[in-house]
Design a protein around this motif. Structure first.
Motif, PDB file in Angstrom:
ATOM      1  N   MET A   1       0.905  -1.123  -0.062  1.00  0.00           N
ATOM      2  CA  MET A   1      -0.011   0.314   0.120  1.00  0.00           C
ATOM      3  C   MET A   1       0.881   1.316  -0.085  1.00  0.00           C
ATOM      4  O   MET A   1       2.162   1.186   0.351  1.00  0.00           O
ATOM      5  N   LEU A   2       0.249   2.546  -0.329  1.00  0.00           N
ATOM      6  CA  LEU A   2       0.811   3.688  -0.348  1.00  0.00           C
ATOM      7  C   LEU A   2       0.370   4.790   0.434  1.00  0.00           C
ATOM      8  O   LEU A   2      -0.779   4.318   0.792  1.00  0.00           O
ATOM      9  N   ARG A   3       0.967   5.458   1.212  1.00  0.00           N
ATOM     10  CA  ARG A   3       0.534   6.459   1.990  1.00  0.00           C
ATOM     11  C   ARG A   3       0.487   7.708   1.252  1.00  0.00           C
ATOM     12  O   ARG A   3       1.480   8.334   0.747  1.00  0.00           O
ATOM     13  N   LEU A   4      -0.710   8.504   1.156  1.00  0.00           N
ATOM     14  CA  LEU A   4      -1.042   9.760   0.636  1.00  0.00           C
ATOM     15  C   LEU A   4      -1.134  10.582   1.827  1.00  0.00           C
ATOM     16  O   LEU A   4      -2.186  10.192   2.826  1.00  0.00           O
ATOM     17  N   THR A   5      -0.589  11.721   1.832  1.00  0.00           N
ATOM     18  CA  THR A   5      -0.716  12.565   3.173  1.00  0.00           C
ATOM     19  C   THR A   5      -1.054  14.095   2.652  1.00  0.00           C
ATOM     20  O   THR A   5      -0.862  14.382   1.270  1.00  0.00           O
ATOM     21  N   GLU A   6      -1.406  14.982   3.577  1.00  0.00           N
ATOM     22  CA  GLU A   6      -1.814  16.027   3.381  1.00  0.00           C
ATOM     23  C   GLU A   6      -2.894  16.454   2.365  1.00  0.00           C
ATOM     24  O   GLU A   6      -2.999  17.297   1.475  1.00  0.00           O
ATOM     25  N   LEU A   7      -3.946  15.494   2.533  1.00  0.00           N
ATOM     26  CA  LEU A   7      -5.269  15.540   1.587  1.00  0.00           C
ATOM     27  C   LEU A   7      -6.222  16.391   2.228  1.00  0.00           C
ATOM     28  O   LEU A   7      -6.632  15.845   3.458  1.00  0.00           O
ATOM     29  N   THR A   8      -6.597  17.415   1.728  1.00  0.00           N
ATOM     30  CA  THR A   8      -7.528  18.467   2.453  1.00  0.00           C
ATOM     31  C   THR A   8      -8.866  18.176   1.740  1.00  0.00           C
ATOM     32  O   THR A   8      -8.982  18.411   0.665  1.00  0.00           O
TER      33      THR A   8
END
Length: 535
Positions: A1-8
């Motif tokens: 899996m991948l981690r996607l950050t700072e998604l607002t």
């Protein structure tokens, strides 16, 4: 899996907006998103008119490698970190010749004992106080009847000082092994709400902590660990080569031990004195002094969230503020408790110390926080490594007298404090401290440098948080137990610099500040003990 950050996303977004935003950020079709789960959720309230939720999302994609290559320059997309905890050792067949001993059952001792038990070392865990429910009754005895039990109170007993706090489970520690995740996972197993695994600022609250502490104790005992409550360590037996060989217990008992985890908390002053007298290396450490300051929670909610104040998603608002003063001091908020109460936190007769506490709901009338001034040992109490203890005791004794010598706390309206006059009554903000608050002049309970710095900081804080400097705000003294005044310095092997087999740990030893960091330090020390026992 991948981690996607700072998604607002907007505060009031719909559920289907989240997968759509993931696909848009990654530039993929909806069919390429296999599944996703929320890793972390916080909020950005810097613009009160447009509050946003901020997510970290773990995503499984049809072509993860291709997306990683295409978005290689985007720091917001990385492989999901491996947060699985792996034990560093296991007890040998038949166990060890002597079982490791953990002194203290606060967050640090709790996790040191748990990890040692999970690795098969069957630790013996000592605490000078009582089991958590009996300790809770004793604590309420001070709050309701002004009766203090020096061995069973906010500071001493199963669960440690963190039991009577806001139960915050976040810190500024950066740990590449993600030991904080192990702590949170064990807390959920013990009954904590699962959302502590995803909320950016998780908390539990006192009532939930009580049952969780009991659950962890049951787990440790099921794995062969042994608890001994009402068992204070009064002496340490050190061999001529300065290695630990046993502990002298209150009442004349003796416990042979070669590996001792010292997780006694920041208020075990008599233990600090005993260890210093035994020659264990100790040095002074900075801490802070000040008061608890109370505002109606509704004021803080409005100041932080504007029209969204009271929104269930946002919950009760918090704040973290600081100010560098012209006298060289730093004033800052400490251990902010939204929707909580100010509590009596002394552990010694004839002294008053305060702290803050919240329940999980955070729905009490007031917000409170420490309003404290940083102390530098070299500047404020040079020389004696235990001078910080005397410093704390002096001001706690002054607060006891100012409050009426009956465990009521001295209090003052902020407006009177700024004007330099004693308060004779209270205003619109009702203090929450029990056994009660005596209006007076807090300047008699604090060093002059702290009073000067606090008076300078208050207008600055008022500019950051409207209403912070309202004249009816209540200040209750004194806050002295922000952290340990000493550090029992240890080496890379986590053992005392000059006493082999003694493993200073947690907040009391000067290596943590709060529930989560203390628990993580407990894990690290338990691992060091295990490695020492198996080498």
């Amino acid at each position: 899996m991948l981690r996607l950050t700072e998604l607002t996303l907007p505060l009031h977004h719909e559920a289907e907006d989240l997968p759509a935003a993931i696909c848009e950020r990654l530039g993929i079709a909806p069919g390429e998103l296999v599944r996703f789960e929320i890793a972390r959720r916080g909020n950005d309230a810097r613009n009160k008119r447009n509050i946003k939720l901020v997510y970290a999302i773990d995503v499984e994609l049809a072509d993860e490698a291709g997306v990683l290559v295409r978005l290689a320059d985007d720091h917001r997309l990385r492989p999901t970190p491996d947060t699985e905890y792996r034990f560093v050792a296991h007890a040998p067949e038949g166990g060890t010749s002597l079982r490791p001993v953990v002194v203290g059952t606060g967050p640090c001792g709790l996790f040191a004992g748990l990890i040692l038990a999970q690795m098969g070392f069957r630790p013996i865990i000592l605490d000078r106080g009582k089991v958590v429910r009996e300790r809770t009754k004793d604590t309420w005895g001070l709050w309701r009847k002004s009766v203090l039990d020096p061995e069973s109170n906010v500071q001493f007993g199963e669960g440690g000082a963190g039991t009577f706090s806001d139960g915050k489970l976040y810190s500024r520690i950066k740990d590449p092994r993600h030991l904080d995740r192990k702590v949170l996972t064990e807390f959920v197993k013990a009954g904590a709400p699962p959302e502590i695994l995803t909320e950016a600022h998780p908390h539990i609250g006192t009532f939930r902590l009580v049952t969780m502490v009991e659950s962890i104790r049951a787990t440790v005992e099921s794995l062969g660990g042994e608890y001994r409550f009402s068992t204070r360590v009064d002496g340490i037996d050190i061999a001529p080569d300065r290695s630990v060989r046993g502990l002298h217990l209150h009442g004349g008992g003796y416990l042979e031990a070669t590996h001792v985890v010292l997780a006694v908390g920041h208020s075990a002053r008599d233990t600090f004195e005993m260890l210093h007298a035994a020659g264990v290396f100790v040095e002074p450490k900075p801490f802070s002094i000040g008061v608890r300051i109370e505002h109606p929670q509704s004021w803080i909610d409005t100041a932080r969230f504007g029209a969204e104040a009271g929104n269930d998603i946002l919950g009760a608002a918090e704040y973290h503020i600081s100010h560098h003063c012209s006298n060289g001091r730093t004033v800052y908020s400490f251990c902010m408790c939204p929707g909580g109460t100010v509590v009596a936190a002394t552990s010694e007769e004839g002294r008053v110390a305060t702290n803050g506490m919240s329940q999980y709901s955070r729905n009490e009338r007031n917000a409170n926080s420490g309003f404290v001034v940083a102390i530098d040992p070299a500047r404020d109490y040079p020389g004696d490594p235990l001078a910080g203890i005397a410093f704390q005791r002096h001001w706690e004794s002054a607060a006891f007298v100012a409050g009426g010598s009956n465990y009521r706390a001295p209090g003052q309206l902020l407006g009177d404090f700024m004007a330099g006059r004693a308060s004779t009554s209270l205003g619109s903000v009702v203090p929450s401290y029990r056994p009660g608050v005596t209006p007076t002049d807090l300047a008699q309970c604090l060093p002059d440098f702290a009073v000067e710095a606090m008076r300078e900081a208050i207008p600055a804080f008022g500019r950051q948080i409207p209403g912070y400097d309202h004249p009816d705000v209540v200040m209750t003294g004194v806050e002295t137990r922000t952290s340990s005044p000493v550090r029992f310095t240890r080496g890379k092997d986590f053992q005392s610099l000059n006493t082999a087999g003694l493993f200073p740990a947690g907040e009391g030893a000067g290596y943590a500040g709060g529930i989560l960091s203390a628990a993580v330090d407990g894990i690290k020390v338990a691992e060091a003990v295990a490695l020492s026992l198996t080498l």
